[in-house]
Enzyme design. Structure first.
Site, PDB file in Angstrom:
ATOM      1  N   THR B 103       0.823  -1.208   0.000  1.00 30.15           N
ATOM      2  CA  THR B 103       0.000   0.000   0.000  1.00 30.15           C
ATOM      3  C   THR B 103       0.855   1.256   0.000  1.00 30.15           C
ATOM      4  O   THR B 103       0.514   2.266  -0.601  1.00 30.15           O
ATOM      5  CB  THR B 103      -0.914  -0.007   1.240  1.00 30.15           C
ATOM      6  OG1 THR B 103      -1.661  -1.209   1.222  1.00 30.15           O
ATOM      7  CG2 THR B 103      -1.862   1.159   1.234  1.00 30.15           C
ATOM      8  N   THR B 179       1.930  -4.294   4.415  1.00 34.90           N
ATOM      9  CA  THR B 179       1.865  -4.542   5.854  1.00 34.90           C
ATOM     10  C   THR B 179       1.427  -5.964   6.193  1.00 34.90           C
ATOM     11  O   THR B 179       1.694  -6.442   7.297  1.00 34.90           O
ATOM     12  CB  THR B 179       0.887  -3.562   6.540  1.00 34.90           C
ATOM     13  OG1 THR B 179      -0.402  -3.697   5.932  1.00 34.90           O
ATOM     14  CG2 THR B 179       1.374  -2.129   6.405  1.00 34.90           C
ATOM     15  N   ASP B 180       0.760  -6.661   5.258  1.00 37.67           N
ATOM     16  CA  ASP B 180       0.184  -7.964   5.605  1.00 37.67           C
ATOM     17  C   ASP B 180       1.208  -8.936   6.173  1.00 37.67           C
ATOM     18  O   ASP B 180       0.935  -9.644   7.146  1.00 37.67           O
ATOM     19  CB  ASP B 180      -0.483  -8.595   4.373  1.00 37.67           C
ATOM     20  CG  ASP B 180      -1.953  -8.236   4.276  1.00 37.67           C
ATOM     21  OD1 ASP B 180      -2.315  -7.146   4.762  1.00 37.67           O
ATOM     22  OD2 ASP B 180      -2.741  -9.039   3.730  1.00 37.67           O
ATOM     23  N   LYS B 258       1.182  -7.687  13.449  1.00 43.46           N
ATOM     24  CA  LYS B 258       0.064  -6.862  12.980  1.00 43.46           C
ATOM     25  C   LYS B 258      -1.174  -7.305  13.752  1.00 43.46           C
ATOM     26  O   LYS B 258      -1.696  -8.390  13.530  1.00 43.46           O
ATOM     27  CB  LYS B 258      -0.134  -7.047  11.467  1.00 43.46           C
ATOM     28  CG  LYS B 258      -1.171  -6.081  10.873  1.00 43.46           C
ATOM     29  CD  LYS B 258      -1.252  -6.162   9.343  1.00 43.46           C
ATOM     30  CE  LYS B 258      -2.220  -5.106   8.818  1.00 43.46           C
ATOM     31  NZ  LYS B 258      -2.377  -5.167   7.348  1.00 43.46           N
TER      32      LYS B 258
END
Lengths: 427, 427
Positions: B103, B179-180, B258
């Site tokens: 992203t 970020t995943d 996360k």
């Protein structure tokens, strides 16, 4: 002397010579002097220490080479002290206390040094006499298992027992339960006993009842206060809210997770405040909607365990999905990354699972937040493969719900609809 | 008009009649008047709404039946605006910016409505011109993938690239990353590049760079400040610390997870404070020990993906373990319950896995806290089966570490020792 399990070589000889056995009270003179109960060692322990349990409840290892003297000061303690009978006050509200085992219903067994689920429900009740001043408690043992050994068959048994007392004069139920899988059990009861007419609390403890730092008493007393005072129906996990001894949280049974291995406040409501907090004699309410979406009691005590929980990660081997197809699984709950994604290396096996009629649901390994599968390409690809996004349902709860839904329906459409319907505050 | 993907029937006809296409600027008069960019629909969307992206960056669905008028006010926007070149200040410290996608390196693509990883590292640098005042940045694209599609092969490629610049004059590295799975990548780099001579930051964003609420700029600026000012080596995940726009956390790459699907502060250091916090122009330090246990650079850029991450739950089918044995897995990391337990229904298959030489490690699905397998019978049983308790290592990190260890050793003893050695603050 067979009790000296784990002590080897010269330490074992030394203990035999001194005529002490595991469980005996001893006094050891080393650099300091220690008094406590001689604990057993395990195969995996190191071989140069003797272990005592001190009065504080904590264990200490004393280096053998530094020991100057060992004296036996008392015989092995028995776990079977006489239990006193608590007088019941028939005028108080009636509560049923079911014991399934776990730390809350356990004592340190000084023979094995382990905490074992040895207290009966009645003993548990007697161990916390304060309860008798709040409620009139009937106690019953269902099983004596740590919760890592509880299986879906046990959930069915608990649910059937509860179903049998739904019209009784109990104002509510306490289920003493191990903490390891308490949130899985609470989820199942929430679905299987949808609309149950009385509040149900699952109560555990992180330290056994006979330890000084035990949280068992406060959790039990708080659950009792909650059941006697609340007007809410629903299934709640009742545990310490923080590390102090004044607030106990009642978590929604479908929104709670054990998030710490050892803290007394290990359980947390995911993404929100606990539904209720018992603070001294007050019950604070954070809950806005009723726990069950339907008011009517509609028990469906069935399940199918052919559901897998799959956490996706880089390097995940799609052949594992193929194995589940071969094992005739009926459902897969994914713990995807982020908003509900898996890598495109998974697509072929996911399509194959779908072709085999397997229900596919998506949750997030982030645990908090909700899946949202229209934002990124990966999510949309997965939607096209008919993976069902399960909003903010906790992965473990989605797993239990899928077991329950698949035990109650064979129709693909109905399975999908049931998974997406909010029965018990799971969304 | 093929771009009107997803719009069907009379809505599609209406859009064609009005000569608008996905990506065009339109003004719609309904109960209110809306101006925005016509977005595409997806197969899975409902069929009664037209979707606009408003100036604010948010999408809105407008009910077709209530639309009075639709006007086209502008042509489809292009994503390829002219990029300005930033002048470099050769006197500032040098930083390398590697882009892998995600992203942070994405724009909303108005043709597909999706955010796609379309920004090059140079464009990313140009999108955040503030960086040029702090450092002299060289930018390079490694790949353009959302991180759910990054695989262990990508980790190897990143590690090799970093290894090639270990003796360069860069003071540190920024890796722009989705970020995943950022925390899986940071863990691998921490192990494979043990002792790396410069600080490495992985920087992501939860909202794409061209959205008003994007966190990309602050995260990038803060990472640059950190790299230029810190004296610490190590691998860090650099993301918003909370929902406000003034503090950015630098998390240890082996202790971060996360924990929320969408919040800008999704990343958290498990069980502790972040190692550093960049607050305005200050860098606050919470870190006590150095990131790497050894000061010397010792790259071992190898891995073996034959490691499974198994979350135990009631009803877990031991046949899944048997499947892993058949698939010739070399390691299994368990996410046990509580202090590190699985039900005794698993014992036979675990013994069989051990007989097949599979490395077995135990972590906890509680995530926070540490496993402690001598307290309860279940834990001791598992120790007897030679499952290795992995202390407070995060399950995902244990998985990545096991892949790395098994890629670097074939000796059972060495594998066990490496799993228990603290290389990169993983314990």
């Amino acid at each position: 002397m067979s009790e000296l399990k784990g002590y080897k070589g010269k330490i074992r000889d030394f203990l035999i010579t001194n005529k002490v056995d595991v469980g005996d009270l001893v006094k050891i003179t080393s650099e300091l002097t220690y008094s406590g109960i001689l604990m057993p060692r395990y195969e995996s322990g190191d071989e140069s220490h003797i272990v005592l349990k001190l009065k504080s409840g904590y264990n200490i290892g004393i280096e053998f080479e530094k020991i100057e003297k060992l004296e036996k000061t008392g015989e092995r303690q028995s776990n079977n002290e006489n239990s006193q009978t608590i007088e019941k006050n028939e005028e108080l509200p009636k509560i049923l206390l079911l014991s399934t085992g776990g730390t809350i219903a356990s004592k340190v067994d000084y023979r094995t040094g382990a905490v074992t689920p040895a207290l009966s429900a009645a003993e548990l009740y007697e161990a916390v006499p304060e309860i008798a001043k709040i409620a009139n408690v009937d106690a019953e043992v269902l099983f004596s298992e740590y919760s890592e050994n509880l299986q879906p068959e046990h959930w069915l048994e608990i649910a059937k027992k509860l179903d049998s007392i739904v019209d009784s004069d109990y104002v509510g139920v306490i289920i003493a339960h191990g903490t390891d899988t308490m949130h899985y059990s609470s989820a199942f009861l929430s679905f299987a006993l949808s609309g149950f007419k009385k509040p149900i609390t699952l109560v555990g403890s992180q330290r056994s009842s006979d330890r000084p730092s035990s949280d068992a008493a406060l959790n039990l007393i708080s659950a009792t206060k909650f059941l006697v005072n609340t007007k809410s129906k629903g299934v709640f996990v009742v545990m310490h809210q923080n590390e102090s001894d004044d607030a106990v949280a009642c978590h929604l049974g479908t929104r709670v997770r054990k998030n710490h291995t050892s803290k007394r406040s290990a359980f947390q409501t995911v993404g929100s405040e606990p539904a209720f907090v018992v603070y001294e004699d007050k019950i604070l309410e954070n809950m806005k909607n009723s726990f069950f979406s339907e008011n009517e009691y509609n028990p469906r005590i069935n399940l199918d365990t052919k559901v897998a929980l799959i956490k996706y990660h880089p390097g995940f081997n799609p052949e594992i999905i193929e194995s589940l197809i071969k094992l005739e699984y009926r459902g897969i709950i994914f713990e995807g990354t982020g908003l509900g994604h898996v890598g495109r290396t998974m697509y072929a096996s996911i399509k194959k699972a779908k072709e085999n009629g397997i229900f596919l649901g998506m949750t997030s390994q982030c645990i908090d937040g909700r899946v949202s599968m229209t934002v990124y390409e990966s999510g949309r690809d997965l939607l096209d493969m008919e993976i069902i996004p399960l909003e903010n349902m906790i992965p473990e709860v989605a797993l239990v719900k899928a077991m329950w839904v698949l035990g109650n329906s064979n129709s693909d459409d109905e399975i999908k609809n049931m998974m997406l319907e909010n029965y018990s505050s799971e969304f």
